[in-house]
Design a protein around this motif. Structure first.
Motif, mmCIF file in Angstrom:
data_model
loop_
_atom_site.group_PDB
_atom_site.id
_atom_site.type_symbol
_atom_site.label_atom_id
_atom_site.label_comp_id
_atom_site.label_asym_id
_atom_site.label_seq_id
_atom_site.Cartn_x
_atom_site.Cartn_y
_atom_site.Cartn_z
ATOM 1 N N LEU A 237 0.844 -1.311 0.051
ATOM 2 C CA LEU A 237 0.225 -0.541 0.189
ATOM 3 C C LEU A 237 0.903 1.194 0.441
ATOM 4 C CD1 LEU A 237 -3.176 -1.121 2.561
ATOM 5 C CD2 LEU A 237 -2.892 -0.842 0.418
ATOM 6 N N ALA A 238 1.927 1.365 0.274
ATOM 7 C CA ALA A 238 2.549 2.315 0.007
ATOM 8 C C ALA A 238 3.164 2.744 -0.827
ATOM 9 C CB ALA A 238 4.291 2.292 1.820
ATOM 10 N N PHE A 239 3.596 1.541 -1.779
ATOM 11 C CA PHE A 239 3.510 3.063 -3.062
ATOM 12 C C PHE A 239 3.199 3.122 -3.896
ATOM 13 C CE2 PHE A 239 6.767 -1.040 -2.562
ATOM 14 C CZ PHE A 239 8.400 -0.176 -2.523
ATOM 15 N N GLU A 240 1.450 3.123 -3.510
ATOM 16 C CA GLU A 240 0.365 3.683 -3.395
ATOM 17 C C GLU A 240 0.091 4.721 -3.277
ATOM 18 O OE1 GLU A 240 -3.246 0.600 -3.468
ATOM 19 O OE2 GLU A 240 -1.989 -1.257 -4.475
ATOM 20 N N VAL A 241 0.597 5.538 -2.547
ATOM 21 C CA VAL A 241 0.507 6.878 -1.662
ATOM 22 C C VAL A 241 0.555 7.435 -2.816
ATOM 23 C CG1 VAL A 241 1.094 8.175 -0.058
ATOM 24 C CG2 VAL A 241 1.443 5.600 0.544
ATOM 25 N N PHE A 242 -0.528 8.409 -2.918
ATOM 26 C CA PHE A 242 -0.725 9.313 -3.993
ATOM 27 C C PHE A 242 -1.419 10.025 -3.393
ATOM 28 C CE2 PHE A 242 -3.666 11.282 -7.768
ATOM 29 C CZ PHE A 242 -2.818 11.285 -7.898
ATOM 30 N N ALA A 243 -2.866 10.735 -3.058
ATOM 31 C CA ALA A 243 -3.413 11.969 -2.469
ATOM 32 C C ALA A 243 -2.588 12.373 -1.285
ATOM 33 C CB ALA A 243 -4.930 11.626 -2.076
ATOM 34 N N THR A 244 -2.085 11.972 -0.576
ATOM 35 C CA THR A 244 -1.315 12.445 0.160
ATOM 36 C C THR A 244 -0.410 13.445 0.117
ATOM 37 O OG1 THR A 244 -2.044 10.905 2.032
ATOM 38 C CG2 THR A 244 -0.746 12.053 2.750
ATOM 39 N N VAL A 245 0.378 13.068 -1.372
ATOM 40 C CA VAL A 245 1.920 13.478 -1.991
ATOM 41 C C VAL A 245 1.490 14.637 -1.891
ATOM 42 C CG1 VAL A 245 3.557 13.309 -3.032
ATOM 43 C CG2 VAL A 245 3.121 11.349 -1.955
ATOM 44 N N VAL A 246 0.787 14.089 -3.096
ATOM 45 C CA VAL A 246 -0.650 16.056 -3.796
ATOM 46 C C VAL A 246 -1.000 16.892 -2.942
ATOM 47 C CG1 VAL A 246 -1.960 16.256 -5.326
ATOM 48 C CG2 VAL A 246 -0.984 14.318 -6.092
ATOM 49 N N ALA A 247 -0.934 16.336 -2.176
ATOM 50 C CA ALA A 247 -1.819 17.714 -0.941
ATOM 51 C C ALA A 247 -1.002 17.727 -0.204
ATOM 52 C CB ALA A 247 -2.715 16.818 -0.460
ATOM 53 N N LEU A 248 -0.093 17.413 -0.439
ATOM 54 C CA LEU A 248 1.203 17.982 0.947
ATOM 55 C C LEU A 248 2.394 18.227 0.093
ATOM 56 C CD1 LEU A 248 1.485 15.670 3.266
ATOM 57 C CD2 LEU A 248 0.627 17.659 3.767
ATOM 58 N N GLY A 249 2.816 17.479 -0.436
ATOM 59 C CA GLY A 249 4.337 18.142 -1.857
ATOM 60 C C GLY A 249 3.046 18.819 -2.482
#
Length: 303
Positions: A237-249
């Motif tokens: 699941l860590a390789f599928e992190v998407f929305a959190t990266v977009v929101a913060l990064g």
């Protein structure tokens, strides 16, 4: 004739009894059949199609054109490094938090059930919702700077989401993901802890084992299969992190999942997006293999 007629019911009964075990052998396969069909239609088939897209170019010819385009992308290696850094930092943090929370829940103290519900609350928040919530905390005029200024810790607001400092941005993503998804590991660990007989812990107490000794020499060895399952699930699941990266990064921080999305949405190149998806699959399988080798269960060690 009468003897033959009388013997038929007995023979029929014997055949029926013999057929029952044969039917029972097929029951597990029949129960698994709907799941297998679902996985074949909605996972295996799209995955094979994605492989085909990854190894074909825009002209439709089979080759490595999409792979070369991905490797030549300026953001490919930074996204790989950010993904691996996120995994290497996030996994130990979440595991340590999950073990601590699991010990609190498994202690069976008064109110331990209440804490279990509190720990599981973040699971009800979507990934994008968690990212937006933590963005409001780390933004320059957000909650964190307001509290720190109110306490006199800082004089001017700190730019936590400074895209020129990727390490700081990754740290905020780790905090947001640790808050949101540690409960997933917690559920698996608590189920494993409650399956361990209390006799082992009572025997350790007889030999005057302290809390750390019971954790290290009793709980963790017995939890090895559960820990391995939890780490595998969280790694994938860590390789599928998407929305959190977009929101913060934002656009200044990329992981493999965001690059795959950009290739499909911005560049409208399904072949390039499939190549990124292939890399995610390969890296995920490699990470899972490392976990399997690093945490063998007792039967696999031949003990």
């Amino acid at each position: 004739m009468a003897e033959q007629t009388l013997s038929r019911p007995a023979a029929t009964t014997g055949e029926t009894r013999a057929a029952v075990p044969r039917l029972r052998r097929w029951v597990p396969y029949l129960l698994l059949a709907p799941s297998v069909v679902y996985l074949a239609v909605f996972f295996a088939s799209p995955m094979l199609q994605a492989f085909g897209l990854a190894f074909t170019g825009t002209t439709g010819r089979f080759g490595l054109e999409s792979i070369r385009a991905m490797l030549g992308d300026d953001w490919f290696w930074p996204s790989v490094l950010t993904t691996l850094l996120l995994l290497v930092v996030l996994l130990p943090v979440q595991f340590a938090l999950a073990v601590g929370m699991g010990l609190v829940v498994n202690a069976r103290l008064r109110g331990s059930g209440f804490w279990l519900y509190v720990f599981l609350l973040p699971l009800g928040v979507s990934e994008l919702g968690a990212g937006i919530a933590w963005y409001s905390i780390f933004v320059q005029q957000g909650w964190l700077n307001t509290v720190l200024q109110g306490l006199g810790v800082i004089d001017t607001p700190v730019i936590w989401l400074d895209y020129r400092d990727p390490v700081r941005v990754v740290a905020t993503i780790v905090l947001a993901e640790a808050w949101r998804s540690t409960s997933l590991i917690l559920i698996i660990l608590v189920s494993g802890m409650r399956a361990i007989p209390r006799d082992y812990l009572e025997a350790a107490e007889v030999f005057h084992a302290g809390p750390w000794q019971k954790l290290r020499y009793v709980l963790l060895p017995l939890l090895r299969p559960t820990i391995r399952t939890a780490l595998i699930v969280r790694t994938v699941l860590a390789f599928e992190v998407f929305a959190t990266v977009v929101a913060l990064g934002g656009t200044g921080t990329d992981v493999l999942a965001t690059q795959a999305n950009r290739a499909y949405t911005e560049f409208q190149d399904a072949h390039l997006a499939s190549a990124y998806g292939l890399v995610i699959l390969v890296v995920s399988l490699a990470a899972v293999a490392v976990i399997l080798v690093s945490l063998p269960v007792r039967r696999e060690r031949g003990e």
